[in-house]
Design an enzyme around this catalytic site. Structure first.
Site, PDB file in Angstrom:
ATOM      1  N   ASN A  80       0.973  -1.286   0.058  1.00  0.00           N
ATOM      2  CA  ASN A  80      -0.196   0.107   0.043  1.00  0.00           C
ATOM      3  C   ASN A  80       0.833   1.339   0.140  1.00  0.00           C
ATOM      4  OD1 ASN A  80       0.792  -0.601   2.501  1.00  0.00           O
ATOM      5  ND2 ASN A  80      -1.040   0.029   3.604  1.00  0.00           N
TER       6      ASN A  80
ATOM      7  N   SER B  59       6.873  -5.658  -1.533  1.00  0.00           N
ATOM      8  CA  SER B  59       5.656  -6.680  -2.063  1.00  0.00           C
ATOM      9  C   SER B  59       5.640  -6.920  -3.665  1.00  0.00           C
ATOM     10  CB  SER B  59       4.222  -6.101  -1.720  1.00  0.00           C
ATOM     11  OG  SER B  59       3.261  -6.771  -2.405  1.00  0.00           O
ATOM     12  N   GLU B  60       5.456  -8.126  -4.010  1.00  0.00           N
ATOM     13  CA  GLU B  60       5.447  -8.385  -5.471  1.00  0.00           C
ATOM     14  C   GLU B  60       4.482  -7.678  -6.061  1.00  0.00           C
ATOM     15  OE1 GLU B  60       2.717 -12.418  -4.718  1.00  0.00           O
ATOM     16  OE2 GLU B  60       3.092 -11.801  -6.655  1.00  0.00           O
TER      17      GLU B  60
ATOM     18  N   SER C 281       0.374  -8.503   6.898  1.00  0.00           N
ATOM     19  CA  SER C 281      -0.770  -8.819   7.536  1.00  0.00           C
ATOM     20  C   SER C 281      -0.520  -9.638   8.871  1.00  0.00           C
ATOM     21  CB  SER C 281      -1.655  -9.854   6.502  1.00  0.00           C
ATOM     22  OG  SER C 281      -0.959 -10.978   6.157  1.00  0.00           O
ATOM     23  N   VAL C 282      -1.633  -9.986   9.618  1.00  0.00           N
ATOM     24  CA  VAL C 282      -1.226 -10.839  11.188  1.00  0.00           C
ATOM     25  C   VAL C 282      -0.958 -12.075  10.542  1.00  0.00           C
ATOM     26  CG1 VAL C 282      -2.244 -11.589  13.023  1.00  0.00           C
ATOM     27  CG2 VAL C 282      -2.644  -9.175  12.262  1.00  0.00           C
ATOM     28  N   PRO C 283      -1.560 -12.852   9.688  1.00  0.00           N
ATOM     29  CA  PRO C 283      -1.009 -14.070   9.518  1.00  0.00           C
ATOM     30  C   PRO C 283       0.556 -14.300   9.038  1.00  0.00           C
ATOM     31  CG  PRO C 283      -3.449 -13.792   8.400  1.00  0.00           C
ATOM     32  CD  PRO C 283      -2.582 -12.671   9.025  1.00  0.00           C
ATOM     33  N   THR C 284       0.983 -13.381   8.014  1.00  0.00           N
ATOM     34  CA  THR C 284       2.341 -13.288   7.785  1.00  0.00           C
ATOM     35  C   THR C 284       3.014 -13.111   8.979  1.00  0.00           C
ATOM     36  OG1 THR C 284       1.619 -12.729   5.571  1.00  0.00           O
ATOM     37  CG2 THR C 284       4.064 -12.196   6.155  1.00  0.00           C
TER      38      THR C 284
ATOM     39  N   GLU D 229       4.624  -4.617  11.717  1.00  0.00           N
ATOM     40  CA  GLU D 229       3.570  -3.713  11.697  1.00  0.00           C
ATOM     41  C   GLU D 229       2.455  -4.246  11.003  1.00  0.00           C
ATOM     42  OE1 GLU D 229       3.241  -0.857  12.980  1.00  0.00           O
ATOM     43  OE2 GLU D 229       5.319  -0.513  13.457  1.00  0.00           O
TER      44      GLU D 229
ATOM     45  N   GLY E 236      -1.781  -5.745  10.765  1.00  0.00           N
ATOM     46  CA  GLY E 236      -3.246  -5.363  10.144  1.00  0.00           C
ATOM     47  C   GLY E 236      -3.936  -4.730  11.433  1.00  0.00           C
TER      48      GLY E 236
ATOM     49  N   CYS F  31      -3.561   0.438   6.617  1.00  0.00           N
ATOM     50  CA  CYS F  31      -3.408  -0.475   8.058  1.00  0.00           C
ATOM     51  C   CYS F  31      -4.286   0.121   9.216  1.00  0.00           C
ATOM     52  CB  CYS F  31      -2.082  -0.995   8.219  1.00  0.00           C
ATOM     53  SG  CYS F  31      -1.194   0.456   8.657  1.00  0.00           S
TER      54      CYS F  31
ATOM     55  N   GLU G 256       7.451   2.137  14.734  1.00  0.00           N
ATOM     56  CA  GLU G 256       8.252   2.936  13.582  1.00  0.00           C
ATOM     57  C   GLU G 256       8.239   4.321  13.980  1.00  0.00           C
ATOM     58  OE1 GLU G 256       6.590   0.896   9.627  1.00  0.00           O
ATOM     59  OE2 GLU G 256       8.744   0.216  10.001  1.00  0.00           O
TER      60      GLU G 256
HETATM   61  P1  NDP Z   1       1.178  -9.816   3.219  1.00  0.00           P
HETATM   62  O1  NDP Z   1       1.193 -10.048   4.714  1.00  0.00           O
HETATM   63  O2  NDP Z   1       0.394 -10.509   2.474  1.00  0.00           O
HETATM   64  O3  NDP Z   1       2.486  -9.506   2.887  1.00  0.00           O
HETATM   65  C1  NDP Z   1       3.462  -8.657   3.278  1.00  0.00           C
HETATM   66  C2  NDP Z   1       4.916  -8.742   2.854  1.00  0.00           C
HETATM   67  O4  NDP Z   1       5.296 -10.164   3.331  1.00  0.00           O
HETATM   68  C3  NDP Z   1       5.085  -9.210   1.379  1.00  0.00           C
HETATM   69  O5  NDP Z   1       6.135  -8.562   0.669  1.00  0.00           O
HETATM   70  C4  NDP Z   1       4.962 -10.486   1.333  1.00  0.00           C
HETATM   71  O6  NDP Z   1       5.619 -11.001  -0.184  1.00  0.00           O
HETATM   72  C5  NDP Z   1       5.713 -11.184   2.424  1.00  0.00           C
HETATM   73  N1  NDP Z   1       5.494 -12.401   2.834  1.00  0.00           N
HETATM   74  C6  NDP Z   1       4.445 -13.361   2.823  1.00  0.00           C
HETATM   75  N2  NDP Z   1       4.758 -14.362   3.498  1.00  0.00           N
HETATM   76  C7  NDP Z   1       5.853 -14.324   3.947  1.00  0.00           C
HETATM   77  C8  NDP Z   1       6.715 -15.307   4.593  1.00  0.00           C
HETATM   78  N3  NDP Z   1       6.254 -16.560   4.914  1.00  0.00           N
HETATM   79  N4  NDP Z   1       7.848 -14.805   5.029  1.00  0.00           N
HETATM   80  C9  NDP Z   1       8.419 -13.746   4.825  1.00  0.00           C
HETATM   81  N5  NDP Z   1       7.727 -12.674   4.167  1.00  0.00           N
HETATM   82  C10 NDP Z   1       6.325 -13.183   3.670  1.00  0.00           C
HETATM   83  O7  NDP Z   1       0.396  -8.413   3.432  1.00  0.00           O
HETATM   84  P2  NDP Z   1       0.074  -7.422   2.309  1.00  0.00           P
HETATM   85  O8  NDP Z   1       1.175  -7.026   1.316  1.00  0.00           O
HETATM   86  O9  NDP Z   1      -1.254  -8.007   1.509  1.00  0.00           O
HETATM   87  O10 NDP Z   1      -0.403  -5.789   2.976  1.00  0.00           O
HETATM   88  C11 NDP Z   1      -1.623  -5.824   3.668  1.00  0.00           C
HETATM   89  C12 NDP Z   1      -1.184  -6.051   4.897  1.00  0.00           C
HETATM   90  O11 NDP Z   1      -0.206  -5.231   5.565  1.00  0.00           O
HETATM   91  C13 NDP Z   1      -2.605  -5.776   5.510  1.00  0.00           C
HETATM   92  O12 NDP Z   1      -3.129  -6.733   6.784  1.00  0.00           O
HETATM   93  C14 NDP Z   1      -2.241  -4.343   6.290  1.00  0.00           C
HETATM   94  O13 NDP Z   1      -2.934  -3.949   7.612  1.00  0.00           O
HETATM   95  C15 NDP Z   1      -0.675  -4.470   6.864  1.00  0.00           C
HETATM   96  N6  NDP Z   1      -0.133  -3.428   6.857  1.00  0.00           N
HETATM   97  C16 NDP Z   1       0.431  -3.018   7.996  1.00  0.00           C
HETATM   98  C17 NDP Z   1       0.833  -1.470   8.272  1.00  0.00           C
HETATM   99  C18 NDP Z   1       1.294  -1.336   9.612  1.00  0.00           C
HETATM  100  O14 NDP Z   1       2.367  -0.207   9.611  1.00  0.00           O
HETATM  101  N7  NDP Z   1       1.031  -1.785  10.783  1.00  0.00           N
HETATM  102  C19 NDP Z   1       0.914  -0.586   7.231  1.00  0.00           C
HETATM  103  C20 NDP Z   1       0.240  -1.297   5.827  1.00  0.00           C
HETATM  104  C21 NDP Z   1      -0.014  -2.440   5.676  1.00  0.00           C
HETATM  105  P3  NDP Z   1       4.413 -11.113  -1.457  1.00  0.00           P
HETATM  106  O15 NDP Z   1       3.181 -10.495  -1.067  1.00  0.00           O
HETATM  107  O16 NDP Z   1       5.159 -10.517  -2.397  1.00  0.00           O
HETATM  108  O17 NDP Z   1       4.368 -12.505  -1.710  1.00  0.00           O
END
Ligand code: NDP
Length: 486
Positions: free
Chosen positions: A155, A180-181, A231-234, A252, A254, A286, A460
């Site tokens: 984002n 992010s990809e 995201s929280v799962p990641t 940081e 969701g 987020c 941050e």
């Molecule tokens: P994801 O969690 O899907 O991905 C975040 C990053 O982690 C991407 O670069 C992704 O790679 C990478 N990733 C995925 N799996 C792994 C793994 N197993 N090991 C290491 N890296 C991994 O989030 P999104 O990109 O979809 O972003 C949206 C999320 O981010 C929302 O939940 C949002 O709330 C949160 N967010 C939080 C912020 C904050 O400051 N608190 C600010 C902005 C967003 P790839 O996607 O390229 O596969």
């Protein structure tokens, strides 16, 4: 179609662009049209190795420079970013689809703020002197951690790359950043500009890839720290990987933040706050306050004013400065949002405005307003990450506070009221890392930003970020002979 100042290769390592076409191809898609405007290649194991080896090689010399020297480079990079704000903003719009009216003021500018702020702090990172009995004393020093890995969400690709890189570099660390990809371009420009500003080769590297590349970086023994925005799962996965080797971690993640609007609030100001907290960046923020609790006395007036203001949103070509809402970042994210809107209706929420996909080209969706949302509905519990605002009714402060905090998330929270003591009482009661009184979603570099509960660990921005990119060493100095019991 071409985009401006196109990065010339997929990765930036050891001070230069590097390509390895053996890595799987990642298309770069312009969200406003769905057109493929470029491609990068995911990092192969060889590219990951190159980047980590370069960052490791560069780190000791970088840390050995004075903070003032490091800071000068960061501040020079900030100046370059500001000079190139327009082209960088256009690139951010190509990468994310966010309207140029936003990217011009919120992305390269925010990255420049981080570089300038941490560049300014770099020369002032000191320890303390602790006097002890008999003239003995301890002094502490603040040391770099080593090689840091940054992993970004899609984002805010420029901002995230700088929010992680600036404090890391200020403290004497080096960084390997994986965007992010979905938005691979902007971080490359951050690396290029840092290099141009004088950062030695290896100090800030960018490699492309999906989650597996992120995981390879995090697990490498040369890496001392990981900072993830995602995201929280990641976050759970990456935090667990970091814990295996006791690595430092900033998460940081969701949220599903509450925004509470009391009867006595200034209505237009509260509506503005809810717009900023739900529709900016097409809702892909987020910290968004997506659970808008409105006290029953002003609920009807709030809904009417909100629907009227939403009618004034200009949705369309992100490159047109008049546009205020652009597309979602991807087809996939659009489908996720459409699905939540469908579930919201099925579970009985009342659709007041929006809800539909717009056109066949690009990933546009109407800003959406739901009323009569209850706490148990899916749209009130899960992070949607799109322009969907849910209004929930409440009667009393006590009731709304319990409901606002009844979530696993704790990133942000906001309150609109003209009652001074209530504003502070409510803020004190929020289980959230970042709170707002009579405004929403501002994130100045001077203030700490981050979440509690499942929304993350660490902070941050601000001086707090320094603590998360450095470690303290204590040195005990004896001024008397050393004595032992025998
Ligand atoms: P994801 O969690 O899907 O991905 C975040 C990053 O982690 C991407 O670069 C992704 O790679 C990478 N990733 C995925 N799996 C792994 C793994 N197993 N090991 C290491 N890296 C991994 O989030 P999104 O990109 O979809 O972003 C949206 C999320 O981010 C929302 O939940 C949002 O709330 C949160 N967010 C939080 C912020 C904050 O400051 N608190 C600010 C902005 C967003 P790839 O996607 O390229 O596969």
């Amino acid at each position: 179609m071409t985009y401006p100042t196109q990065p010339t290769a997929s990765h930036f390592i050891d001070g230069q662009y590097v390509e390895d076409t053996n890595g799987p191809e990642i298309p770069v898609i312009y969200p406003a049209t769905g057109a493929v405007i470029g491609k990068v290649h995911a990092a192969t194991p060889e590219i990951v190795e190159l980047a980590l080896a370069s960052a490791k090689r560069a780190q000791k010399d970088w840390a050995a420079m004075s903070g003032t020297e490091r800071g000068r480079i960061l501040r020079r990079a900030a100046d370059i970013m500001r000079e190139r704000n327009h082209v960088l903003s256009v690139l951010e719009t190509w990468d994310t689809g966010k309207p140029l009216s936003e990217t011009t003021v919120a992305d390269a500018t925010s990255a420049a703020d981080a570089l300038e702020y941490f560049g300014g702090l770099a020369g002032s990172l000191t320890g303390e002197h602790i006097p002890l009995a008999g003239g003995d004393f301890v002094y502490t020093s603040r040391e770099a951690l080593g090689v840091c890995v940054g992993i970004g969400a899609w984002n805010y690709p420029t901002q995230i790359a700088a929010w992680k890189g600036a404090p890391a570099l200020a403290c004497g660390n080096t960084m390997v950043f994986k965007p992010s990809e979905a938005t691979p371009l902007c971080a490359l420009k951050v690396a290029e500009i840092l290099s141009e500003a004088g950062a030695p080769p290896g100090v800030y590297n960018v490699v492309q890839g999906l989650g597996n590349v992120g995981a390879a970086l995090v697990q490498d023994p040369r890496v001392a720290k990981v900072s993830l925005t995602g995201s929280v799962p990641t976050g759970r996965k990456v935090y667990a990987m970091a814990a295996q080797n006791m690595k430092h971690a900033t998460m940081e993640l969701g949220g599903k933040s509450p925004l509470i609007i009391f009867d006595d609030a200034d209505l237009d100001s509260a509506v503005s706050g809810a717009i900023l907290g739900n529709f900016y960046s097409t809702g892909q923020v987020c910290s968004n306050g997506t659970r808008v609790f409105v006290q029953k006395g002003i609920k009807d007036a709030f809904l009417a004013r909100m629907a009227e203001r939403m009618g004034k949103a200009v949705i369309g070509d992100p490159m047109d400065m008049a546009t205020t809402i652009g597309p979602m970042v991807s087809e996939r994210q659009l489908e996720i949002v459409e699905n939540y809107i469908r579930i919201g209706q099925e579970e009985g929420a009342r659709l007041v405005a929006g809800g539909k996909r717009i056109g066949n080209e690009g990933f546009f969706i109407e800003p959406t307003l739901f009323a009569d949302v209850t706490d148990d509905m899916t749209i009130a519990r899960e992070e949607i990450f799109g322009p969907v605002l849910s209004v929930l009714d409440f009667d009393t402060e006590e009731e709304v506070m319990a409901r606002a905090n009844a979530t696993e998330f704790g990133l942000a929270a906001g309150v609109f009221t003209n009652d001074l003591t209530r504003a502070h009482r409510v803020s004190a009661g929020f289980e959230a890392g970042t709170c707002y009184i009579n405004t929403y979603n501002l994130a100045p570099v001077e203030a700490p930003f981050g979440g509690v509960k499942a929304s993350g660990v660490g902070r941050e921005n601000s001086k707090e970020a320094i603590k998360h990119y450095s470690q303290v060493k204590s040195v005990y100095v004896a001024m008397n002979p050393c004595e032992a019991p025998f």
